[in-house]
Motif scaffolding. Structure first.
Motif, PDB file in Angstrom:
ATOM      1  N   VAL A   9       0.829  -1.201   0.000  1.00  0.00           N
ATOM      2  CA  VAL A   9       0.000   0.000   0.000  1.00  0.00           C
ATOM      3  C   VAL A   9       0.863   1.250   0.000  1.00  0.00           C
ATOM      4  O   VAL A   9       1.809   1.364   0.779  1.00  0.00           O
ATOM      5  N   LYS A  10       0.515   2.198  -0.857  1.00  0.00           N
ATOM      6  CA  LYS A  10       1.130   3.538  -0.878  1.00  0.00           C
ATOM      7  C   LYS A  10       0.010   4.534  -0.640  1.00  0.00           C
ATOM      8  O   LYS A  10      -0.909   4.663  -1.455  1.00  0.00           O
ATOM      9  N   PHE A  11       0.052   5.227   0.499  1.00  0.00           N
ATOM     10  CA  PHE A  11      -0.999   6.191   0.822  1.00  0.00           C
ATOM     11  C   PHE A  11      -0.954   7.377  -0.143  1.00  0.00           C
ATOM     12  O   PHE A  11       0.108   7.920  -0.422  1.00  0.00           O
ATOM     13  N   TRP A  49      11.992  -0.297  -1.549  1.00  0.00           N
ATOM     14  CA  TRP A  49      10.568  -0.433  -1.305  1.00  0.00           C
ATOM     15  C   TRP A  49       9.989   0.960  -1.153  1.00  0.00           C
ATOM     16  O   TRP A  49      10.406   1.715  -0.275  1.00  0.00           O
ATOM     17  N   THR A  50       9.044   1.307  -2.018  1.00  0.00           N
ATOM     18  CA  THR A  50       8.511   2.669  -2.042  1.00  0.00           C
ATOM     19  C   THR A  50       7.069   2.736  -1.540  1.00  0.00           C
ATOM     20  O   THR A  50       6.367   3.700  -1.821  1.00  0.00           O
ATOM     21  N   ARG A  51       6.648   1.745  -0.818  1.00  0.00           N
ATOM     22  CA  ARG A  51       5.279   1.704  -0.299  1.00  0.00           C
ATOM     23  C   ARG A  51       5.273   2.102   1.179  1.00  0.00           C
ATOM     24  O   ARG A  51       6.323   2.273   1.788  1.00  0.00           O
ATOM     25  N   ASP A  52       4.073   2.203   1.748  1.00  0.00           N
ATOM     26  CA  ASP A  52       3.933   2.596   3.146  1.00  0.00           C
ATOM     27  C   ASP A  52       3.497   1.459   4.065  1.00  0.00           C
ATOM     28  O   ASP A  52       3.653   1.559   5.281  1.00  0.00           O
ATOM     29  N   LYS A  53       2.937   0.398   3.499  1.00  0.00           N
ATOM     30  CA  LYS A  53       2.349  -0.645   4.334  1.00  0.00           C
ATOM     31  C   LYS A  53       2.312  -1.953   3.558  1.00  0.00           C
ATOM     32  O   LYS A  53       2.158  -1.953   2.333  1.00  0.00           O
ATOM     33  N   ASP A  80     -13.131   3.801  -0.216  1.00  0.00           N
ATOM     34  CA  ASP A  80     -12.169   4.623   0.517  1.00  0.00           C
ATOM     35  C   ASP A  80     -10.740   4.132   0.311  1.00  0.00           C
ATOM     36  O   ASP A  80      -9.809   4.928   0.268  1.00  0.00           O
ATOM     37  N   ARG A  81     -10.539   2.828   0.187  1.00  0.00           N
ATOM     38  CA  ARG A  81      -9.202   2.299  -0.089  1.00  0.00           C
ATOM     39  C   ARG A  81      -8.712   2.783  -1.447  1.00  0.00           C
ATOM     40  O   ARG A  81      -7.586   3.237  -1.590  1.00  0.00           O
ATOM     41  N   ILE A  82      -9.588   2.712  -2.429  1.00  0.00           N
ATOM     42  CA  ILE A  82      -9.232   3.146  -3.782  1.00  0.00           C
ATOM     43  C   ILE A  82      -8.941   4.640  -3.809  1.00  0.00           C
ATOM     44  O   ILE A  82      -7.994   5.083  -4.458  1.00  0.00           O
ATOM     45  N   ALA A  83      -9.736   5.417  -3.085  1.00  0.00           N
ATOM     46  CA  ALA A  83      -9.531   6.874  -3.036  1.00  0.00           C
ATOM     47  C   ALA A  83      -8.297   7.249  -2.229  1.00  0.00           C
ATOM     48  O   ALA A  83      -7.704   8.295  -2.470  1.00  0.00           O
ATOM     49  N   GLY A  84      -7.891   6.381  -1.294  1.00  0.00           N
ATOM     50  CA  GLY A  84      -6.843   6.761  -0.362  1.00  0.00           C
ATOM     51  C   GLY A  84      -5.491   6.123  -0.566  1.00  0.00           C
ATOM     52  O   GLY A  84      -4.537   6.478   0.129  1.00  0.00           O
ATOM     53  N   VAL A  87      -2.605   0.485  -4.490  1.00  0.00           N
ATOM     54  CA  VAL A  87      -2.390  -0.837  -3.909  1.00  0.00           C
ATOM     55  C   VAL A  87      -1.968  -1.820  -4.993  1.00  0.00           C
ATOM     56  O   VAL A  87      -2.592  -1.897  -6.049  1.00  0.00           O
ATOM     57  N   LEU A  88      -0.908  -2.532  -4.704  1.00  0.00           N
ATOM     58  CA  LEU A  88      -0.497  -3.676  -5.519  1.00  0.00           C
ATOM     59  C   LEU A  88      -0.860  -4.894  -4.698  1.00  0.00           C
ATOM     60  O   LEU A  88      -0.396  -5.035  -3.558  1.00  0.00           O
ATOM     61  N   SER A  89      -1.743  -5.760  -5.220  1.00  0.00           N
ATOM     62  CA  SER A  89      -2.143  -6.929  -4.442  1.00  0.00           C
ATOM     63  C   SER A  89      -2.002  -8.201  -5.273  1.00  0.00           C
ATOM     64  O   SER A  89      -2.159  -8.181  -6.497  1.00  0.00           O
TER      65      SER A  89
END
Length: 99
Positions: A9-11, A49-53, A80-84, A87-89
């Protein structure tokens, strides 16, 4: 066969992601699954790693994972996940027995 959903996840709009996060447990607990990892400070061992979570969820099989991901309740909070966040899943299959 056990499957895992792994998300990086990247915020982008953290307030939206936090709203999703606050509603996640109520939806997730309706399914046969375990939340194994939800780490906002993972230790990078190799590479960049350039993500936050990172998040790892365990499901007994792929149909149950898809039942969760496709459920109306999860789809609703996912706005809200999509707006916020970006995400690579991945959905990955577990090994039949531990090595």
């Amino acid at each position: 066969m056990t499957v895992y959903v792994i998300a990086q996840v990247k915020f982008t709009r953290e307030e939206c992601y936090r709203r999703y996060q606050s509603r996640f447990a109520d939806v997730f607990k309706q399914f046969t699954a375990r939340l194994l990892v939800a780490d906002e400070k993972p230790k990078v061992l190799d590479g960049e790693w350039t993500r936050d979570k990172v998040v790892v969820m365990q499901f007994p099989d792929e149909p149950e994972a898809m039942r969760f991901l496709d459920s109306p309740a999860y789809q609703e909070i996912s706005n809200d996940r999509i707006a916020g966040a970006e995400v690579l899943s991945l959905l990955v299959k577990g090994l039949p027995s531990p090595l």
